[in-house]
Design a protein around this motif. Sequence first.
Motif, short mmCIF file in Angstrom:
data_model
loop_
_atom_site.label_atom_id
_atom_site.label_comp_id
_atom_site.label_asym_id
_atom_site.label_seq_id
_atom_site.Cartn_x
_atom_site.Cartn_y
_atom_site.Cartn_z
N ASP A 255 0.76 -1.08 -0.09
CA ASP A 255 0.05 -0.02 0.10
C ASP A 255 0.86 1.26 0.14
O ASP A 255 2.11 1.08 0.22
CB ASP A 255 -0.86 0.09 1.18
N ALA A 256 0.40 2.28 -0.61
CA ALA A 256 1.12 3.54 -0.59
C ALA A 256 -0.07 4.76 -0.28
O ALA A 256 -1.05 4.90 -0.86
CB ALA A 256 1.96 3.69 -1.90
N ARG A 257 0.70 5.74 0.48
CA ARG A 257 -0.11 7.08 0.39
C ARG A 257 0.98 7.96 0.08
O ARG A 257 2.11 8.18 0.64
CB ARG A 257 -0.43 7.43 1.77
N HIS A 265 -2.79 24.28 -5.88
CA HIS A 265 -3.55 25.29 -4.84
C HIS A 265 -4.09 24.58 -3.46
O HIS A 265 -4.29 25.36 -2.56
CB HIS A 265 -4.89 25.75 -5.62
N LYS A 266 -3.58 23.34 -3.46
CA LYS A 266 -3.95 22.60 -2.02
C LYS A 266 -3.09 21.41 -2.14
O LYS A 266 -2.29 21.17 -3.15
CB LYS A 266 -5.44 22.18 -2.02
N PRO A 267 -2.84 21.03 -0.91
CA PRO A 267 -2.02 19.72 -0.88
C PRO A 267 -2.57 18.62 -1.75
O PRO A 267 -3.96 18.39 -1.95
CB PRO A 267 -2.07 19.36 0.48
N TRP A 268 -1.60 18.07 -2.64
CA TRP A 268 -2.00 17.49 -3.98
C TRP A 268 -1.77 16.06 -3.29
O TRP A 268 -0.79 15.33 -3.38
CB TRP A 268 -1.33 17.82 -4.93
N ARG A 269 -3.11 15.22 -3.28
CA ARG A 269 -2.74 13.70 -2.96
C ARG A 269 -2.90 13.21 -4.68
O ARG A 269 -3.68 13.21 -5.31
CB ARG A 269 -4.50 13.24 -2.31
N GLU A 274 -0.27 6.27 -6.17
CA GLU A 274 -0.58 5.20 -5.31
C GLU A 274 -1.15 3.92 -6.12
O GLU A 274 -0.78 2.93 -5.81
CB GLU A 274 -1.76 5.66 -4.21
N ASN A 275 -2.09 4.38 -6.97
CA ASN A 275 -2.87 3.18 -7.76
C ASN A 275 -1.83 2.53 -8.65
O ASN A 275 -1.74 1.23 -8.84
CB ASN A 275 -3.78 3.66 -8.62
N ALA A 276 -0.73 3.05 -9.21
CA ALA A 276 0.36 2.62 -10.04
C ALA A 276 1.18 1.91 -9.39
O ALA A 276 1.86 0.89 -9.83
CB ALA A 276 0.92 3.70 -10.91
N LEU A 277 1.53 2.09 -8.06
CA LEU A 277 2.35 1.19 -7.28
C LEU A 277 1.84 0.13 -6.60
O LEU A 277 2.34 -0.84 -6.39
CB LEU A 277 2.71 2.57 -6.10
N ARG A 278 0.61 0.28 -6.30
CA ARG A 278 -0.03 -0.98 -5.41
C ARG A 278 0.07 -2.42 -6.21
O ARG A 278 -0.21 -2.54 -7.16
CB ARG A 278 -1.54 -0.82 -5.06
N ALA A 290 5.06 5.30 -11.25
CA ALA A 290 4.17 5.99 -10.19
C ALA A 290 4.40 7.38 -10.21
O ALA A 290 3.43 8.21 -10.45
CB ALA A 290 4.55 5.61 -8.80
N ALA A 291 5.87 7.99 -10.38
CA ALA A 291 6.02 9.42 -10.34
C ALA A 291 5.40 9.99 -11.82
O ALA A 291 5.05 10.95 -11.83
CB ALA A 291 7.51 9.74 -10.13
N GLN A 292 5.73 9.23 -12.86
CA GLN A 292 5.09 9.67 -14.22
C GLN A 292 3.43 9.65 -14.05
O GLN A 292 3.17 10.77 -14.65
CB GLN A 292 5.46 8.91 -15.26
N ALA A 293 3.03 8.60 -13.32
CA ALA A 293 1.49 8.73 -13.24
C ALA A 293 1.05 9.94 -12.44
O ALA A 293 -0.04 10.53 -12.97
CB ALA A 293 1.01 7.48 -12.53
N ALA A 294 1.62 10.50 -11.65
CA ALA A 294 1.28 11.41 -10.65
C ALA A 294 1.39 12.67 -11.33
O ALA A 294 0.65 13.61 -11.30
CB ALA A 294 2.24 11.43 -9.52
N LEU A 295 2.45 12.85 -12.23
CA LEU A 295 2.64 14.34 -13.16
C LEU A 295 2.04 14.34 -14.45
O LEU A 295 2.24 15.05 -15.03
CB LEU A 295 4.25 14.39 -13.15
N ALA A 296 1.15 13.08 -14.79
CA ALA A 296 0.89 13.15 -16.09
C ALA A 296 -0.03 14.15 -16.58
O ALA A 296 0.15 14.64 -17.65
CB ALA A 296 0.11 11.72 -16.31
N PRO A 297 -0.82 14.90 -15.81
CA PRO A 297 -1.79 15.78 -15.97
C PRO A 297 -1.00 17.30 -15.51
O PRO A 297 -1.74 18.31 -16.04
CB PRO A 297 -2.82 15.65 -15.13
N ALA A 298 0.09 17.30 -15.29
CA ALA A 298 0.89 18.37 -15.02
C ALA A 298 0.71 19.38 -16.32
O ALA A 298 1.19 18.98 -17.50
CB ALA A 298 2.24 18.35 -14.46
N LYS A 299 1.03 20.80 -15.96
CA LYS A 299 0.87 21.91 -16.94
C LYS A 299 1.69 22.89 -16.22
O LYS A 299 1.43 23.39 -15.29
CB LYS A 299 -0.66 22.17 -17.33
N SER A 300 2.70 23.39 -17.16
CA SER A 300 3.54 24.44 -16.67
C SER A 300 3.38 25.68 -17.43
O SER A 300 2.80 25.87 -18.24
CB SER A 300 5.04 24.00 -16.54
N HIS A 301 3.92 26.70 -16.74
CA HIS A 301 3.86 28.21 -17.30
C HIS A 301 4.81 28.76 -17.88
O HIS A 301 4.96 30.24 -17.84
CB HIS A 301 2.90 28.84 -16.45
N GLY A 302 6.20 28.33 -17.91
CA GLY A 302 7.12 28.89 -18.26
C GLY A 302 8.20 28.89 -17.32
O GLY A 302 9.15 28.03 -17.55
#
Lengths: 329, 214
Positions: A255-257, A265-269, A274-278, A290-302
């Motif tokens: 298990d992983a949390r 904008h908030k602490p990001w669960r 977690e699902n990728a790791l279990r 797992a780290a790639q899964a966590a950041l897959a939706p990430a969008k940056s601004h320069g």
Amino acid sequence: MIPFTYERATDANDAAKAASQPGARFIAGGTNLLDLMKLEIEKPAHLVDITRLPLREVEITNGAVRIGSQVPNSELAAHPLIRERYPVLSRALLAGASGQLRNKASTGGNLLQRTRCYYFYDTSKACNKREPGSGCAALQGFNRIHAILGASDSCIAVHPSDMAVALTALEASIETVLPDGSTRTLPIGELYRLPGDTPHIETNLRPGELITAVVLPAPPAGNQTYRKVRDRASYAFALVSVAAIVRVEAGRVRDARIALGGVAHKPWRALDAENALRGKPASMESFVNAAQAALAPAKSHGGNDFKIPLAQRVLTRTLADVAGTEAAA
Amino acid sequence: MTDESPWSVDRRTVLKTGVAVGVMANLPAMTNAAPPASKIAQPVNMTVTLRINNQSHALTLDTRTSLLDALREQLGMTGTKKGCDHGQCGACTVLVNGRRINSCLTLAVMHDGDEITTIEGLGTPEHLHPLQSAFIEHDGFQCGYCTAGQICSAVGMLKEAADGWPSHVSANLSAARVQLTDAEVSERMSGNICRCAAYPNIVAAIQSVRGVDA
């Protein structure tokens, strides 16, 4: 600073009633509120001092630990129960602010501190959080410290708390009292809001609702850790932080949390991670995935483009450390 | 009017006239922006008793007064310094009920009855506090502006360590006793900025009094 009237509350319910009046605010440690009042970003007409309410105990009942909202960050970090059972929380608290500020900052106030976005602080610049509808100067501005997950076209500010990141991984809940005397309990995941088009509304608390305690369920099995990456070695807000609790059995992640700080904008669960790791082998390959899964939706601004690979690498390495896996060179 | 010389205009009159012209020039903008006089919040005064260095002081203060400004402006205790006034530099550090805090980020009215200790309460020129002697001996300052805050912070820090509080750099959270290495002292003192960068000597000064009753 704008003049204000002041009262010292002696009863939590009376405090909630007093703070539900227009223009009224609670004050506890004051380390963030007074800073903002000096700059006239916060302009309360009335302050309700809650520091002397009897909310300074850390107590254990039925395996859960209940932390009064007026417990200072320093005392909480040093509390034997927290050090032994919730080291991720001690570590997160100790990674934040300075010794002086931790002595003053309260548990409830830490949860409700405001962003340190430069444009929120600069009253000559557009900020939808400070002045709804005025725009967001950070989108096209110097946005090195800004959000990569869950942001909107209205606001890319991040939540600055380290403590709240650990509480998110621990699935803490928040106890409150409302002006009508009723009480309720919110999971920490329901306390905070994403910015959407109302970034000035940061939590789901109602007017006058007073945080009385934070409750930690019995700690989940596994190792806990908190890692913070910042611009200087001490006394700086996170660029990226990770709270992780990982349980490995027979070479596999049972298990992983995982929660991330400094990225939203908030602490990001990071539920995707977690699902990728279990159930996966406790290997570098699993942690990278797992780290790639966590950041897959990430969008940056320069200015904050670097945060996406930084977060992936910090998360990968933190998972390897907490799982006790030798990292590949 | 005819009796007055047109040249008998003193400096004050010129200044007043200048101000009046300035106000006139800004009048259209001000009528849009300024709230009616009745809506402008008036200062609120309160009475508070502060216990500072074992002495009680009854003060009537604007509620906006920080503990720092109460010490310096109301009581003339200027040993506590104002650096950033936003909790970033630590120059204003004092002890409240034995714990170090930034006096700039707290309201004086919130401290009724609290025991406050400032640099003036730690030592006197004749009887220096051990940390004050150590800062002199180890050359723990250059301009000296941050020093009062550094010393009050160090007193609080040594008490925290004696109480077994861990820090960000403590390897073992559960250790009953804190080993105050140089890295521990630096981390625990990170809320006190020294723009002269006397840090190595500040650490040495603090290390020299460790174990001494500070």
